[in-house]
Motif scaffolding. Structure first.
Motif, PDB file in Angstrom:
ATOM      1  N   HIS A  39       4.397   0.182  -3.586  1.00 45.03           N
ATOM      2  CA  HIS A  39       4.607  -1.228  -3.944  1.00 45.03           C
ATOM      3  C   HIS A  39       3.278  -1.972  -4.123  1.00 45.03           C
ATOM      4  O   HIS A  39       3.240  -3.054  -4.682  1.00 45.03           O
ATOM      5  CB  HIS A  39       5.450  -1.922  -2.864  1.00 45.03           C
ATOM      6  N   VAL A  40       2.197  -1.350  -3.646  1.00 41.41           N
ATOM      7  CA  VAL A  40       0.869  -1.944  -3.792  1.00 41.41           C
ATOM      8  C   VAL A  40       0.506  -1.925  -5.278  1.00 41.41           C
ATOM      9  O   VAL A  40       1.055  -1.156  -6.054  1.00 41.41           O
ATOM     10  CB  VAL A  40      -0.159  -1.159  -2.939  1.00 41.41           C
ATOM     11  N   VAL A  41      -0.417  -2.763  -5.684  1.00 42.24           N
ATOM     12  CA  VAL A  41      -0.806  -2.878  -7.090  1.00 42.24           C
ATOM     13  C   VAL A  41      -1.156  -1.512  -7.670  1.00 42.24           C
ATOM     14  O   VAL A  41      -1.921  -0.755  -7.090  1.00 42.24           O
ATOM     15  CB  VAL A  41      -2.022  -3.824  -7.240  1.00 42.24           C
ATOM     16  N   LYS A  42      -0.587  -1.215  -8.810  1.00 43.13           N
ATOM     17  CA  LYS A  42      -0.854   0.042  -9.504  1.00 43.13           C
ATOM     18  C   LYS A  42      -1.962  -0.180 -10.536  1.00 43.13           C
ATOM     19  O   LYS A  42      -2.083  -1.266 -11.098  1.00 43.13           O
ATOM     20  CB  LYS A  42       0.414   0.539 -10.193  1.00 43.13           C
ATOM     21  N   VAL A  43      -2.742   0.848 -10.780  1.00 40.42           N
ATOM     22  CA  VAL A  43      -3.838   0.757 -11.744  1.00 40.42           C
ATOM     23  C   VAL A  43      -3.312   0.305 -13.101  1.00 40.42           C
ATOM     24  O   VAL A  43      -3.923  -0.535 -13.761  1.00 40.42           O
ATOM     25  CB  VAL A  43      -4.593   2.101 -11.852  1.00 40.42           C
ATOM     26  N   LEU A  46      -0.772  -7.867  -0.628  1.00 45.32           N
ATOM     27  CA  LEU A  46      -0.403  -6.669   0.118  1.00 45.32           C
ATOM     28  C   LEU A  46      -1.504  -5.615   0.027  1.00 45.32           C
ATOM     29  O   LEU A  46      -1.860  -4.994   1.034  1.00 45.32           O
ATOM     30  CB  LEU A  46       0.917  -6.096  -0.407  1.00 45.32           C
ATOM     31  N   ALA A  47      -2.068  -5.430  -1.171  1.00 49.07           N
ATOM     32  CA  ALA A  47      -3.138  -4.447  -1.348  1.00 49.07           C
ATOM     33  C   ALA A  47      -4.345  -4.794  -0.489  1.00 49.07           C
ATOM     34  O   ALA A  47      -4.924  -3.917   0.165  1.00 49.07           O
ATOM     35  CB  ALA A  47      -3.541  -4.362  -2.822  1.00 49.07           C
ATOM     36  N   LEU A  48      -4.717  -6.053  -0.463  1.00 53.55           N
ATOM     37  CA  LEU A  48      -5.845  -6.477   0.372  1.00 53.55           C
ATOM     38  C   LEU A  48      -5.570  -6.185   1.843  1.00 53.55           C
ATOM     39  O   LEU A  48      -6.429  -5.671   2.562  1.00 53.55           O
ATOM     40  CB  LEU A  48      -6.138  -7.966   0.158  1.00 53.55           C
ATOM     41  N   LYS A  49      -4.373  -6.499   2.279  1.00 50.64           N
ATOM     42  CA  LYS A  49      -3.994  -6.245   3.674  1.00 50.64           C
ATOM     43  C   LYS A  49      -4.075  -4.751   3.978  1.00 50.64           C
ATOM     44  O   LYS A  49      -4.642  -4.338   4.996  1.00 50.64           O
ATOM     45  CB  LYS A  49      -2.576  -6.775   3.917  1.00 50.64           C
ATOM     46  N   VAL A  50      -3.500  -3.929   3.104  1.00 48.53           N
ATOM     47  CA  VAL A  50      -3.486  -2.479   3.316  1.00 48.53           C
ATOM     48  C   VAL A  50      -4.904  -1.923   3.325  1.00 48.53           C
ATOM     49  O   VAL A  50      -5.268  -1.127   4.208  1.00 48.53           O
ATOM     50  CB  VAL A  50      -2.630  -1.778   2.232  1.00 48.53           C
TER      51      VAL A  50
END
Length: 125
Positions: free
Chosen positions: A15-19, A109-113
């Protein structure tokens, strides 16, 4: 309420940002400034991301995909086949707006992960 002895998955890493979403967003944002050829978009991405670029083959693949989905139109310069130009379509503008709605939450979410992952890595240094 969560049981302290078990950990439940809130969301998957998928679910995190995909390239591809990053590339699509950057390409469509750049095309809103007018027609561009592939190398111009590559340079714009490198500039915007402070030296981080995209593999040329992957960018070409995404451009072809955006074209096949009707989000961009593409054509060769009439004088030389070296420059393949791209322009955003109405469908591309709609897709861009969808990305604009969806990506902020995913970027958060990506930053958090990544910050959590960085703290895990630091434990092993």
């Amino acid at each position: 309420m969560r049981n302290q002895n078990t950990t439940e998955k809130d969301v998957s890493l998928g679910h995190v940002v995909k390239v591809q979403q990053v590339i699509d967003f950057m390409v469509l944002a750049e095309l809103q400034k007018g027609r561009r050829y592939g190398k111009q978009m590559d340079q714009a991405i490198i500039h915007a991301l402070d030296g981080v670029g995209v593999n040329d083959g992957y960018l070409s693949t995404r451009l072809r995909k955006l074209s096949s989905l009707g989000h961009v139109s593409d054509y060769w310069d009439s004088d030389q086949r070296y420059f393949r130009y791209y322009e955003i379509t109405e469908s591309g503008l709609e897709y861009f707006q969808q990305l604009l709605r969806d990506l902020p939450e995913r970027v958060d979410l990506a930053l958090k992960v990544y910050l959590k992952f960085q703290s895990i890595i630091l434990k092993y240094e």
